[in-house]
Design an enzyme around this catalytic site. Structure first.
Site, PDB file in Angstrom:
ATOM      1  N   ASN A 124       0.874  -1.168   0.000  1.00  0.00           N
ATOM      2  CA  ASN A 124       0.000   0.000   0.000  1.00  0.00           C
ATOM      3  C   ASN A 124       0.912   1.219   0.000  1.00  0.00           C
ATOM      4  O   ASN A 124       1.499   1.574   1.015  1.00  0.00           O
ATOM      5  CB  ASN A 124      -0.882  -0.032   1.251  1.00  0.00           C
ATOM      6  CG  ASN A 124      -1.862   1.129   1.301  1.00  0.00           C
ATOM      7  OD1 ASN A 124      -1.811   2.034   0.463  1.00  0.00           O
ATOM      8  ND2 ASN A 124      -2.747   1.102   2.274  1.00  0.00           N
TER       9      ASN A 124
ATOM     10  N   ARG B 155      -2.675  -2.022  -3.410  1.00  0.00           N
ATOM     11  CA  ARG B 155      -3.903  -1.281  -3.169  1.00  0.00           C
ATOM     12  C   ARG B 155      -3.907  -0.038  -4.056  1.00  0.00           C
ATOM     13  O   ARG B 155      -2.932   0.710  -4.095  1.00  0.00           O
ATOM     14  CB  ARG B 155      -3.972  -0.852  -1.705  1.00  0.00           C
ATOM     15  CG  ARG B 155      -5.178  -0.008  -1.447  1.00  0.00           C
ATOM     16  CD  ARG B 155      -5.204   0.525  -0.035  1.00  0.00           C
ATOM     17  NE  ARG B 155      -6.431   1.264   0.166  1.00  0.00           N
ATOM     18  CZ  ARG B 155      -6.494   2.453   0.748  1.00  0.00           C
ATOM     19  NH1 ARG B 155      -5.408   3.030   1.198  1.00  0.00           N
ATOM     20  NH2 ARG B 155      -7.651   3.044   0.894  1.00  0.00           N
TER      21      ARG B 155
ATOM     22  N   HIS C 267     -13.527   1.987   0.444  1.00  0.00           N
ATOM     23  CA  HIS C 267     -13.445   0.884   1.431  1.00  0.00           C
ATOM     24  C   HIS C 267     -13.994  -0.410   0.839  1.00  0.00           C
ATOM     25  O   HIS C 267     -14.426  -1.304   1.567  1.00  0.00           O
ATOM     26  CB  HIS C 267     -14.260   1.185   2.718  1.00  0.00           C
ATOM     27  CG  HIS C 267     -13.860   2.419   3.450  1.00  0.00           C
ATOM     28  ND1 HIS C 267     -14.776   3.252   4.030  1.00  0.00           N
ATOM     29  CD2 HIS C 267     -12.651   2.945   3.713  1.00  0.00           C
ATOM     30  CE1 HIS C 267     -14.151   4.261   4.621  1.00  0.00           C
ATOM     31  NE2 HIS C 267     -12.855   4.087   4.434  1.00  0.00           N
TER      32      HIS C 267
ATOM     33  N   ARG D 133     -14.086  14.325   8.660  1.00  0.00           N
ATOM     34  CA  ARG D 133     -14.853  14.646   7.438  1.00  0.00           C
ATOM     35  C   ARG D 133     -16.331  14.784   7.773  1.00  0.00           C
ATOM     36  O   ARG D 133     -16.869  14.003   8.561  1.00  0.00           O
ATOM     37  CB  ARG D 133     -14.679  13.539   6.393  1.00  0.00           C
ATOM     38  CG  ARG D 133     -13.272  13.431   5.879  1.00  0.00           C
ATOM     39  CD  ARG D 133     -13.141  12.285   4.903  1.00  0.00           C
ATOM     40  NE  ARG D 133     -12.092  11.371   5.304  1.00  0.00           N
ATOM     41  CZ  ARG D 133     -11.998  10.113   4.895  1.00  0.00           C
ATOM     42  NH1 ARG D 133     -12.892   9.606   4.079  1.00  0.00           N
ATOM     43  NH2 ARG D 133     -11.007   9.356   5.305  1.00  0.00           N
TER      44      ARG D 133
ATOM     45  N   GLU E 201      -8.123  -5.813   5.400  1.00  0.00           N
ATOM     46  CA  GLU E 201      -8.030  -5.380   4.010  1.00  0.00           C
ATOM     47  C   GLU E 201      -6.806  -5.971   3.310  1.00  0.00           C
ATOM     48  O   GLU E 201      -6.873  -6.315   2.136  1.00  0.00           O
ATOM     49  CB  GLU E 201      -8.024  -3.851   3.949  1.00  0.00           C
ATOM     50  CG  GLU E 201      -9.399  -3.306   4.332  1.00  0.00           C
ATOM     51  CD  GLU E 201      -9.454  -1.811   4.538  1.00  0.00           C
ATOM     52  OE1 GLU E 201      -9.570  -1.092   3.556  1.00  0.00           O
ATOM     53  OE2 GLU E 201      -9.388  -1.363   5.703  1.00  0.00           O
TER      54      GLU E 201
END
Ligand code: AMP
Length: 402
Positions: A7, A95, A184, A245, A388
């Site tokens: 990643n 990723r 996601h 956020r 993940e």
């Protein structure tokens, strides 16, 4: 078979090496502050491997090429390594944040894949170029090893147009690709598979509401194992109340702020992405700190929790309506897995919809996937820890193993 998951961020590389027979992690680590004066590298061999070991280094890592070189050196190191030679790595999974409409599934990386990821860079200007840097460096380093791109958006590509279109002039979708993509996806896919297995159903038989609550959060409506709606949008700013956020907001607030405060588009973008959400309401964005503060009577911390769980409930209600029949509501990620208060408050008062949480089970602190609903609850409620990196490794093998 051994799969390396990478990643790559703009100044970081996270990595995990899996043995795919047992799906065990052999080693994992992260390099941060690449290109800065002093970088930080942490590498760990996992228990069960021949020798266990952890190392931290602070030497400067000038660029991603040097960084990945260090990763390979550590993976093959006499003390900290878990393989003898880099040739033992059979596949690399990367990723990638934004696949736009071009990618519905994991994709073997070749020149055309790279061109398509580059073409989507305008949709994720901070992330896609950084992901590509990692891909390019890894392709040089592991020349004959198949490499696969796994997109955060891919799982959501099954949404119907009525869910992903925005009600703005259609020509803008055609010209610029403005639509909901969702993120996601790797996590939503992973917990969907796990939940189906725990429910004793095939993946294409389950209807779920998957609730990923971390620093960034999203919820998805899953029908017959496929995503039919999700709360994040063209960018990861829409939907739920997140750490920093704002999630859903009247789009007219942009113009209002510009007029009233003379703020630029960039300033407003930063405000909504970095200074809003929980942080905007109570000054904190870690749920643990917020609970401590609300227990001491901090009204703003209480408001932040109320807003987050109320928004969750509204989304759950709308996805119940979208799906009609729901087998399970599945909580995952940092808050979803660990925060019993947020789970309880998000589902409070939904008994008439067949959703009943067993508060004793909800309060237990366990690491494994489990059910937390009462016997009489017609909708199951589950906690499924996400993974993940393992999902990226599994999807890589789905392609490479063919
Ligand atoms: P993630 O993005 O999935 O790593 O989630 C990170 C967030 O999970 C943190 O910012 C915390 O708000 C939250 N978190 C982690 N551990 C706990 C915990 N034990 N209780 C409540 N929230 C937690």
């Amino acid at each position: 078979m051994k799969t390396l998951v990478i990643n790559s961020g703009s100044s970081s590389i996270k990595y995990k090496l899996f043995d795919m027979e047992s799906e065990a992690v052999l080693a994992a680590g992260v390099i941060e502050r690449i290109g800065e004066e002093s970088s930080k590298l942490e590498h760990k061999k996992y228990p069960g491997t021949e020798r266990e070991g952890k190392t931290e280094q602070n030497d400067r890592v000038a660029n991603h090429e040097e960084g990945l070189g260090k990763v390979v050196a550590l993976l093959t190191d006499a003390d900290y390594g878990v393989i003898r030679d880099r040739a033992e790595i059979d596949a690399v999974g990367h990723r990638v944040v934004h696949g736009g409409e071009a990618f519905h599934a994991p994709t073997v990386i070749d020149d055309s894949t790279i061109a398509a990821i580059e073409a989507n860079a305008s949709l994720a200007p901070l992330h896609n170029p950084a992901n590509l840097t990692g891909i390019k460096v890894a392709r040089e380093m592991f020349k004959d090893v198949p490499q696969v791109a796994i997109f955060d958006t891919a799982f959501h590509q099954s949404m119907p147009a009525k869910a992903y279109q925005y009600a703005i002039p259609y020509a803008l979708y055609k010209e610029l690709g403005i639509r909901r993509y969702g993120f996601h996806g790797t996590s939503h896919r992973y917990v969907t598979k796990k939940a189906a297995a725990l429910l004793g159903k095939k993946e294409d038989e389950v209807n779920l509401i998957t609730v990923h609550l971390g620093n960034g959060s999203s919820m998805s409506a899953i029908k017959n194992g496929k995503c039919v709606d999700t709360s994040l949008g063209m960018t990861p700013l829409a939907g739920l109340v997140m750490g920093t956020r704002c999630g859903d907001i009247d789009p007219a607030v942009h113009a209002f702020l510009a007029k009233q405060k003379g703020m630029s588009i960039e300033e407003i973008d930063t405000l909504f992405n970095k200074e809003s959400g929980l942080k905007g309401i109570c000054g904190m964005n870690d749920m643990r700190d917020i609970h401590t503060a609300r227990e001491k009577g901090d009204a703003q911390a209480q408001l932040a929790v109320d807003m987050l769980t109320y928004r969750n409930k509204k989304y759950i209600g709308s996805y119940l309506a979208v799906l009609g029949r729901v087998d399970a509501i599945v909580f995952t990620a940092g808050i979803g897995e660990n925060d019993s208060d947020v789970r309880a408050l998000s589902l409070e008062g939904l008994e008439n919809f067949g959703i009943e949480v067993d508060q004793t089970k909800n309060g237990e602190r366990k690491k494994e996937a489990r059910f937390i609903n009462t016997e009489s609850s017609t909708v199951k409620v589950m906690i499924v820890p996400t993974d993940e990196e393992l999902e990226i490794a599994q999807q890589t093998m789905e392609i490479v193993g063919q």
